[in-house]
Design a protein around this motif. Sequence first.
Motif, PDB file in Angstrom:
ATOM      1  N   ARG A   1      -3.035  -9.694  15.678  1.00  0.00           N
ATOM      2  CA  ARG A   1      -2.900  -8.423  15.076  1.00  0.00           C
ATOM      3  C   ARG A   1      -2.386  -8.535  13.568  1.00  0.00           C
ATOM      4  NH1 ARG A   1       0.840  -4.736  19.280  1.00  0.00           N
ATOM      5  NH2 ARG A   1      -0.654  -4.000  20.546  1.00  0.00           N
ATOM      6  N   PRO A   2      -3.654  -8.922  12.708  1.00  0.00           N
ATOM      7  CA  PRO A   2      -3.315  -8.814  11.398  1.00  0.00           C
ATOM      8  C   PRO A   2      -3.063  -7.429  10.689  1.00  0.00           C
ATOM      9  CG  PRO A   2      -5.501  -9.332  11.748  1.00  0.00           C
ATOM     10  CD  PRO A   2      -4.810  -9.447  13.003  1.00  0.00           C
ATOM     11  N   ASP A   3      -2.361  -7.282   9.667  1.00  0.00           N
ATOM     12  CA  ASP A   3      -2.050  -6.095   8.908  1.00  0.00           C
ATOM     13  C   ASP A   3      -3.273  -5.182   8.791  1.00  0.00           C
ATOM     14  OD1 ASP A   3       0.631  -6.643   9.235  1.00  0.00           O
ATOM     15  OD2 ASP A   3       0.733  -7.502   7.101  1.00  0.00           O
ATOM     16  N   VAL A   4      -4.315  -5.913   8.357  1.00  0.00           N
ATOM     17  CA  VAL A   4      -5.546  -5.289   8.006  1.00  0.00           C
ATOM     18  C   VAL A   4      -6.158  -4.715   9.314  1.00  0.00           C
ATOM     19  CG1 VAL A   4      -7.948  -5.315   6.996  1.00  0.00           C
ATOM     20  CG2 VAL A   4      -5.960  -6.475   5.840  1.00  0.00           C
TER      21      VAL A   4
ATOM     22  N   ARG B   1      -5.618   1.766  13.596  1.00  0.00           N
ATOM     23  CA  ARG B   1      -4.957   3.010  13.869  1.00  0.00           C
ATOM     24  C   ARG B   1      -5.941   4.089  12.860  1.00  0.00           C
ATOM     25  NH1 ARG B   1      -0.202  -0.439  11.598  1.00  0.00           N
ATOM     26  NH2 ARG B   1       1.122  -0.539  13.425  1.00  0.00           N
TER      27      ARG B   1
ATOM     28  N   ALA C   1       1.681  -0.553  19.212  1.00  0.00           N
ATOM     29  CA  ALA C   1       1.477  -0.469  17.575  1.00  0.00           C
ATOM     30  C   ALA C   1       0.967   0.724  17.154  1.00  0.00           C
ATOM     31  CB  ALA C   1       0.434  -1.467  17.251  1.00  0.00           C
ATOM     32  N   THR C   2       1.501   1.904  18.067  1.00  0.00           N
ATOM     33  CA  THR C   2       1.062   3.345  17.599  1.00  0.00           C
ATOM     34  C   THR C   2       1.840   4.098  18.668  1.00  0.00           C
ATOM     35  OG1 THR C   2      -0.493   4.895  16.813  1.00  0.00           O
ATOM     36  CG2 THR C   2      -1.163   3.629  18.929  1.00  0.00           C
TER      37      THR C   2
ATOM     38  N   LEU D   1      -4.687  -3.975  12.331  1.00  0.00           N
ATOM     39  CA  LEU D   1      -3.984  -2.965  12.638  1.00  0.00           C
ATOM     40  C   LEU D   1      -4.086  -1.630  11.809  1.00  0.00           C
ATOM     41  CD1 LEU D   1      -0.360  -4.245  13.549  1.00  0.00           C
ATOM     42  CD2 LEU D   1      -2.018  -3.734  15.122  1.00  0.00           C
ATOM     43  N   ALA D   2      -4.088  -1.873  10.561  1.00  0.00           N
ATOM     44  CA  ALA D   2      -4.634  -0.275   9.806  1.00  0.00           C
ATOM     45  C   ALA D   2      -5.758   0.140  10.258  1.00  0.00           C
ATOM     46  CB  ALA D   2      -4.427  -0.883   8.423  1.00  0.00           C
TER      47      ALA D   2
END
Length: 247
Positions: free
Chosen positions: A50-53, A59, A124-125, A55-56
């Motif tokens: 789950r890297p930030d990119v 979402r 994560a959401t 995950l974004a």
Amino acid sequence: MKRQGTSDIAASTALGSLVAFVLLALVVTGHDGAPLSGDSELTSWSLTHRPDVALAMARGVTYTGTGVVPYSLVVLAGLLLGRTARRRVRAVAACVCALAAAQALRFAVMSLIARPRPPVANWATHASGWSFPSGHTTTSAVAAGLLVLAVLARAPQSRRALVLLIGCWAVLVGLSRVYLGVHWFSDVVGGWLFAICWLSLLVYAVTRFLPHAYCTLTAPPAREDPTTDGHEDGSREQRRPPPHSAA
């Protein structure tokens, strides 16, 4: 494809997906909502990737699976299906009602099965309600299916890339629910089966009961060749030799 052939395929697909959905629902309830084979492994994999990119992006994709976007797509499907202004209005209303009815029926099934979601620590959401079948997955798949049917009815040979793009969007919405930890993979599979069954029933109803003039899911009748009949007869008349004059 002929009208009868389309109806038969739709009926068979609806029956097959319904049987598969019922069997999956029985397995889920038989396990008291616990994760099935493969559910925990996929959720565990998502937790460690789950890297930030990513995950974004997940979402962003998952937010398109409910609300304005699916209803905008079914409105577009209705506009494509209608051949006149009046029929477009009817087709838009029918597509919107089809999506709303699918959501209502899915919610009733979800409440009946009442499967718990994965642990909140994995989320994560935001999510709410029970888990099976996945609401975002069902909504996006039904909306995508209606739009795909509309595109195929209008231009079956020249829109393959668009159909593939729409289908990939629906698949990604479902997978994003697993990646974000708010659904088990079996919830997503249940949503896909539910959507396939619902869309197949709609196609069956349209091809079986709707008057042929309103049905755009089957091939239109072939046009008559304007170079034949009268034109051909006329050309033959012109090629006839003149009668011999009397001596």
